[in-house]
Scaffold this motif. Sequence first.
Motif, mmCIF file in Angstrom:
data_model
loop_
_atom_site.group_PDB
_atom_site.id
_atom_site.type_symbol
_atom_site.label_atom_id
_atom_site.label_comp_id
_atom_site.label_asym_id
_atom_site.label_seq_id
_atom_site.Cartn_x
_atom_site.Cartn_y
_atom_site.Cartn_z
ATOM 1 N N GLN A 1 0.843 -1.200 0.000
ATOM 2 C CA GLN A 1 0.000 0.000 0.000
ATOM 3 C C GLN A 1 0.879 1.250 0.000
ATOM 4 O O GLN A 1 1.684 1.476 0.894
ATOM 5 N N GLU B 1 -2.558 1.332 -4.792
ATOM 6 C CA GLU B 1 -3.605 2.134 -4.165
ATOM 7 C C GLU B 1 -3.262 3.629 -4.131
ATOM 8 O O GLU B 1 -3.685 4.364 -3.233
ATOM 9 N N ASP C 1 -4.464 5.757 -6.061
ATOM 10 C CA ASP C 1 -5.667 6.531 -6.379
ATOM 11 C C ASP C 1 -6.495 6.857 -5.150
ATOM 12 O O ASP C 1 -7.394 7.704 -5.200
ATOM 13 N N THR C 2 -6.200 6.230 -4.016
ATOM 14 C CA THR C 2 -6.961 6.518 -2.794
ATOM 15 C C THR C 2 -6.162 7.329 -1.780
ATOM 16 O O THR C 2 -6.625 7.563 -0.663
ATOM 17 N N GLN D 1 -4.133 5.759 4.847
ATOM 18 C CA GLN D 1 -3.016 6.211 4.028
ATOM 19 C C GLN D 1 -2.662 7.647 4.383
ATOM 20 O O GLN D 1 -3.525 8.465 4.707
ATOM 21 N N ASN E 1 -1.731 11.381 -9.209
ATOM 22 C CA ASN E 1 -3.066 11.896 -9.467
ATOM 23 C C ASN E 1 -2.999 13.336 -9.971
ATOM 24 O O ASN E 1 -1.941 13.963 -10.000
#
Length: 997
Positions: free
Chosen positions: A78, A298, A300-301, A341, A508
């Motif tokens: 992660q 991950e 994108d989160t 995160q 992003n």
Amino acid sequence: MSLEEGKRGEELGRRLRLCVAIVGAAFTALVGPAGAAAQIIGPQDPQNPTANSPWQAGTCYTDTPTCSVDTPDQFFEQAGGHPPVGFTQFIVNTEEGPLPGTEIPIGNLKTVRVDLPRGLSVNPQATEQCELEPEESPATCPPGSKVGTSVVTATNTLTGASLTLPSADVFNIVPEQGEPARFGFSVLGNDVFLEAGIAWEGDFHEYFTIHAAKLEVPPLPAEVARIAKNRLVFDGTSGDGTFITTPTTCLGEAAPGPSGHVYSTYLRADSYEEPDPSFPNGSAFVESPIPPGTEPRECDTIPFEPSLEADPQTARTDSPAGAAVGVNLPDITDPLKEGKQATSHVRSATVTLPEGMGLNPSAANGLEACADSQFPLTSRTPISCPAASRVGSVTLETPPLPPGSLTGDVFVGQQLSRDPASGEEFRIFVVAASQRYDVSVRLVGNVKADPLTGRLTTVFNGTSSGLPQAPFTSFVLDFNDGPRAPLTSPGVCGPHTASTVLTPWDGNAPVPAEDEFTLTEAAGGGDCPATLGARPFAPGLAAASASGKAGAYSPFQLDIARPDGQQELKGADVRLPRGLTAKLAGVDYCPEGAIAAAAANGGVAEGATSSCPASSLVGSAVVSTGTGPEPTTINGKAFLAGPYHGAPLSLAIVTPATAGPFDLGSVVVRVALSLDRETAQVTAVSDPIPHIFGGALLDVRTISVRLDRPNFSLNPTNCSPMAVEAALHGGGANPSDPAAFTTYSTSTPFQVEDCDALGFEPKLSLRLFGAMRRAKNPKLRATVVARPHDANISKAVVTLPKGLILDQASIANVCTRVQYAAGQCPADSVYGFARAVSPLLDKPLEGPVRLRSSDNLLPDVVASLHGQVNVDLVGRNDAVKGRLRNTFDAVPDVPIEKFELTVRGGKHGLLLNTRNLCPRRHKKKHRHGKRAHKRILMRGHHKKQHRHKKRKPMRANAIFYGQNGKVSKQRPKVGKSCKRKHRKHRKHRMHHRSARR
């Protein structure tokens, strides 16, 4: 247990304690990347790691079973997460042991350095920190400061036997001076410390160093116990759950995948047997990549919600502003929440100030620039920027350090370009440092200025790869306030919006943020304007000659002042008093090519060597720019130039835009110089004055133009009260659009003195040529000669003698005033020629004399004088007591050495004789014979036969009025050419000459 067994156990315990010390060095490897001293650890094949590879490191979801490359499913993937496990493990290279089938470490481990991947951060503020007194052991640390465990395996070099020592707790310890973090543990009485560091001279990755003590177990020989293996395991969720944070990037699989080696951990080590004198520099690396098939995920989160705070630190418009601008990146999720995160690291940041908040030229007073060599960006060399280059301070908050740890300065960077949009013209050098924790964050901000609006956008890109992958929660730039603040507040009240765009490392899209502030006070007092057009505009005007003596050459100076808070000064149309003029003789024009070269030239170069020739220099210009009480003064030069925008002359005012360490180029403002054709009154019309130049908001406060070339500016010879009048233009609702400008009309008194000391004695002479007989059209030449240094003529009235009138048949050919103004007079409206010689000009003014329609009964006579300038001398014709009178009501107050006006004669001549102007000759017949006639001729009696009857000379009446009020009345004789002889008389004369021979 026997005594002998007890001694052996004690001896083994000592060996183990020393082994643990060495293992402590291995623990350091756990938290950092490094290279390999090939003779003590490694090398290994990073593309084919195994569970027995000499060097392994990584983050895992669990360490049960033991996490390694053989358990890739346990690796933590992660991005921006907090892994439960972070481990390092090294195995020392071995050689054949003393007993068959045994192996022992090849040497005693001396120093280990572990370099962590970029973006992997360890946060010592996440847990309680253990504060140790000198000589105090980590074993005394409280449980709340525990962050992991360390397990050491030692080998007896005499027997080759290996022993795994008891697991030791690792504690988070208050770092010593020069360390951002420190960890320690104790094994069998041996204290081991991991000294943390940050590679801030490079990519800001974290590293750890351990110095291992050499094992001594008297009375056994030295180096009996050697470290063979160490495994250090951190709890990445210690304390508040954020002790370890993985990088916030998702760049793909490790080498040979797309991410390459960015997620690898490196180790470097040396031994007492083969020490590296420059360790760690020069030591070989041992690489531990993440397991094949694993990669950070991950992205994108990952949360990323920046905010902006902008404070001009003043409530006043158009004033020096020591603004404070801060970017915040709060951690917006519950740190104890499972799977949480961290906020993404910032790859680049762009901050745009509100329009109207531009660079303040006042800041240039005493300002210096910091050269790149004085601000080593990727070096631990100390910063040596001059104190005069400091323009502000910086505060940087990062979770791994206590609040307020990183503070520093903002310096003006050396200019590298004259393109304001490049970001290389204006730069700021930012350093936020801490000697206590040995961290120095050095950044370069490229300040891009809109060439048209001056709006500022500062971009922080870091190095070529972006800003450091390090966490921060707040980054505040606070610029100096006071009269030399580097920024200017907007010119209007109401809300003003600053904005930022931050690009995260997570891949992003960039995220914008805004903040508003409101100004409530007008800089000049009064109501606070809500729009640009509502700003007041009433600049001051002053003008004077250095000497007030009439008719004297004297420097002339014009000053325009714009108070604080008013509209931008965009231009000036100035009308000088009549008679205030200049001597153009001997002054060259600056060529158009040179003016263009000046505009393209750098300010320093133009200031050192002007593009315009010195022979065209007529004066100077001084401009003060910037908000507040201490504007910057810039000196320029004024050059005489040729025709411009329909005017016969112009000024090229060239001002090198150099202020402090900045060279923005050269500002060239052309001023068209027009002359009233009848009065020679000068009107100066400037081009629009830039309010933005080189991206800087000029905020022009005063403009002083001084014409001080020797014997150039000339005072009037009229001492009447006069004025310098001006129409000054302000920026209005849009300083970039001339259609939106406002105009303020003002004037300042002007008057010279001592006119009575000037003499006034012009001389008029008149002469007729050509046909002198009645009903004929003679040619007339009138000549006026003036004495040097006399007052100039203001009015002239000349009445011709009886016998001369206007020829009514000729005055039908008249140019209308409309035709004259359009330059379309018919050719047959020309009745003569005029010529004026002035000491102010290199060449005479010459041109036709025309009849032009008038409001009077008779048409006016106009002498159209052309040359370096154009002047119309207008005479009003009328009749008084049967005599033709010509009145020049408005003669320019300029010195004329000689003026000649010739009126054409002959067919279509303007003047007509009403009688014979020359006396008749007596005609008597010769009653003598040829011989007697000959004797008479011989005796000289011929002359008596041809004597003329005497007449009174023809005289004109003339009155000249001086500009100083003096009057000169004259009755000049009118010369005539009456010497023409009859044909018969010429024959007699020729015969007489033959007889005498």
